[in-house]
Design a protein around this motif. Structure first.
Motif, PDB file in Angstrom:
ATOM      1  N   ASP A 140     -12.172  -6.458 -37.977  1.00 62.10           N
ATOM      2  CA  ASP A 140     -10.900  -6.989 -37.208  1.00 62.10           C
ATOM      3  C   ASP A 140      -9.738  -6.072 -37.295  1.00 62.10           C
ATOM      4  OD1 ASP A 140     -10.312  -7.118 -40.054  1.00 62.10           O
ATOM      5  OD2 ASP A 140     -10.100  -9.357 -40.080  1.00 62.10           O
TER       6      ASP A 140
ATOM      7  N   VAL B 120      -6.548  -4.440 -33.059  1.00 60.96           N
ATOM      8  CA  VAL B 120      -5.627  -5.078 -32.581  1.00 60.96           C
ATOM      9  C   VAL B 120      -5.982  -5.833 -31.389  1.00 60.96           C
ATOM     10  CG1 VAL B 120      -3.827  -4.344 -33.995  1.00 60.96           C
ATOM     11  CG2 VAL B 120      -3.810  -3.611 -31.549  1.00 60.96           C
ATOM     12  N   SER B 121      -7.027  -4.992 -30.534  1.00 61.88           N
ATOM     13  CA  SER B 121      -7.354  -5.574 -29.307  1.00 61.88           C
ATOM     14  C   SER B 121      -8.613  -4.681 -29.026  1.00 61.88           C
ATOM     15  CB  SER B 121      -6.310  -5.344 -28.321  1.00 61.88           C
ATOM     16  OG  SER B 121      -6.534  -6.013 -26.759  1.00 61.88           O
TER      17      SER B 121
ATOM     18  N   GLU C  36       3.304  -8.492 -29.000  1.00 61.67           N
ATOM     19  CA  GLU C  36       2.004  -9.172 -28.986  1.00 61.67           C
ATOM     20  C   GLU C  36       0.866  -8.671 -27.961  1.00 61.67           C
ATOM     21  OE1 GLU C  36       0.287 -13.823 -28.929  1.00 61.67           O
ATOM     22  OE2 GLU C  36       2.515 -13.254 -29.033  1.00 61.67           O
TER      23      GLU C  36
ATOM     24  N   GLU D 248      -3.140  -9.016 -26.323  1.00 61.97           N
ATOM     25  CA  GLU D 248      -4.367  -9.804 -26.061  1.00 61.97           C
ATOM     26  C   GLU D 248      -5.366  -9.373 -27.281  1.00 61.97           C
ATOM     27  OE1 GLU D 248      -5.646 -10.983 -22.291  1.00 61.97           O
ATOM     28  OE2 GLU D 248      -3.970 -10.434 -21.806  1.00 61.97           O
ATOM     29  N   GLU D 249      -6.080 -10.025 -27.981  1.00 64.09           N
ATOM     30  CA  GLU D 249      -7.091  -9.548 -29.001  1.00 64.09           C
ATOM     31  C   GLU D 249      -8.371  -9.365 -28.119  1.00 64.09           C
ATOM     32  OE1 GLU D 249     -10.193 -11.697 -32.361  1.00 64.09           O
ATOM     33  OE2 GLU D 249      -8.041 -12.712 -31.987  1.00 64.09           O
ATOM     34  N   SER D 250      -8.562  -9.769 -27.105  1.00 60.33           N
ATOM     35  CA  SER D 250      -9.900  -9.426 -26.150  1.00 60.33           C
ATOM     36  C   SER D 250      -9.249  -9.312 -24.636  1.00 60.33           C
ATOM     37  CB  SER D 250     -10.997 -10.238 -26.294  1.00 60.33           C
ATOM     38  OG  SER D 250     -12.078  -9.909 -25.378  1.00 60.33           O
TER      39      SER D 250
END
Length: 336
Positions: A144, A147-148, A308, A310-312
């Motif tokens: 994890d 960050v993206s 910020e 997006e994670e994906s």
């Protein structure tokens, strides 16, 4: 004589003082030059974020298209990037060396497409400890830490390839796969997406073999020829990336099985496009490589600024064949 001696002493003192003055002046100039170089470097570092982008390879047209997208984002958002990758997608150790060198340069963020989803984790942990954001692209890692991740939904894309294959062979018969690797997320997902779809939806289709060619078209050709010779009644063949697909095409041509075996590929590139146009390949899945590069650098810039992200980031995919290859939507995501 006394006056002459005094005069000579005064001249000697004057020359000594002048030499000392020149020496001091020279030292100041050197110091100023060094200081000016430092200031220029500092100004460059503060004005532009530095983001190295490390891909899985450099030899395929796909990676050159990713590079184009990365450069577009860097220019648009005012960042400085480097783009590199090993000569082949089998050189995990070389890619790890590239990642280590990138970390040593104290970048603002790093874009990284892992050849091995496990091998890079120790270095990614170091990046995390140094507060250097990692943006994964094309192929994620089993962690994890990024960050993206900017990538294609490879499982869904490969499931679509399986559906197209099933349709074209009448939902029955033997098929085989050449996959680029079984260590990267893309290799695993493109294999499993295809295999799982076949097993779940098409019980009359048998997968007789899966081989791994490292994305190298020559090795993939040899592997595909061996499979075709071992299973002369094979009806379909899937190549899971550009090098794999071209290997299958070459094998089919060399063994004179054009028109007998349905070939489906992944990615585009000049040779696959030509194979589709001449009928050797039925069709392929194309990603959006320029979009992958662009979104990777954009996300890296945002993360470096503490924004910020997006994670994906799903960069999309498309099926293309002889019927739609000239459509505007498809032409926009093909690369040669």
């Amino acid at each position: 004589m006394k006056k002459l001696a005094i005069f000579m002493m005064l001249m000697l003192l004057a020359l000594t003082a002048l030499a000392g003055c020149n020496s001091s002046s020279s030292g100041t100039q050197e110091g100023t030059s060094e200081a000016e170089g430092t200031n220029e470097s500092a100004e460059g570092g503060s004005d532009k974020l530095y983001i190295p982008v490390i891909s899985k390879g450099f030899q395929h047209q796909f990676w050159q298209a990713v590079k184009t997208g990365a450069e577009q984002a860097a220019e648009e958002f005012g960042a400085e990037i480097t783009f590199e990758g090993p000569e082949t997608e089998a050189q995990v150790d070389k890619q790890i060396e590239m990642l280590k060198a990138a970390l040593d340069n104290q970048p603002s963020a790093i874009g990284f497409a892992a050849l091995d989803s496990q091998a890079s984790i120790p270095l990614l942990q170091q990046a995390q400890e140094k507060n250097i954001p990692i943006v994964a692209f094309d192929s994620g890692v089993d962690s994890d830490i990024p960050v993206s991740t900017a990538s294609t939904d490879n499982k869904a894309a490969s499931a679509l390839a399986a559906d197209k294959m099933a349709e074209l062979i009448g939902e029955e018969g033997k098929v085989a796969l050449i996959v680029h690797d079984q260590t990267s997320i893309t290799g695993i997902d493109r294999r499993d997406g295809f295999v799982n779809q076949m097993e779940e939806k098409y019980p009359n289709i048998e997968i007789v073999d899966i081989q791994y060619g490292g994305g190298d078209h020559l090795k993939s050709t040899d592997l595909a020829k061996a499979i075709l010779l071992a299973h002369p009644d094979i009806k379909g063949f899937y190549g899971a990336n550009e090098g794999s697909a071209i290997g299958v095409v070459n094998a089919v041509k060399e063994l004179g099985k054009d028109g007998e075996v349905v070939v489906i590929g992944f990615d585009s590139g000049k040779q696959q496009i030509e194979a589709i146009k001449d009928g050797t390949m039925a069709g392929a899945i194309t990603q959006n490589p320029i979009g992958i590069g662009y979104e990777t650098v954009k996300a890296a810039i945002q993360a470096a600024k503490g924004e910020e992200v997006e994670e994906s980031i799903d960069t999309g995919f498309f099926w293309y064949d002889k019927e739609n290859i000239d459509d505007e939507e498809i032409q926009a995501v093909l690369y040669e």
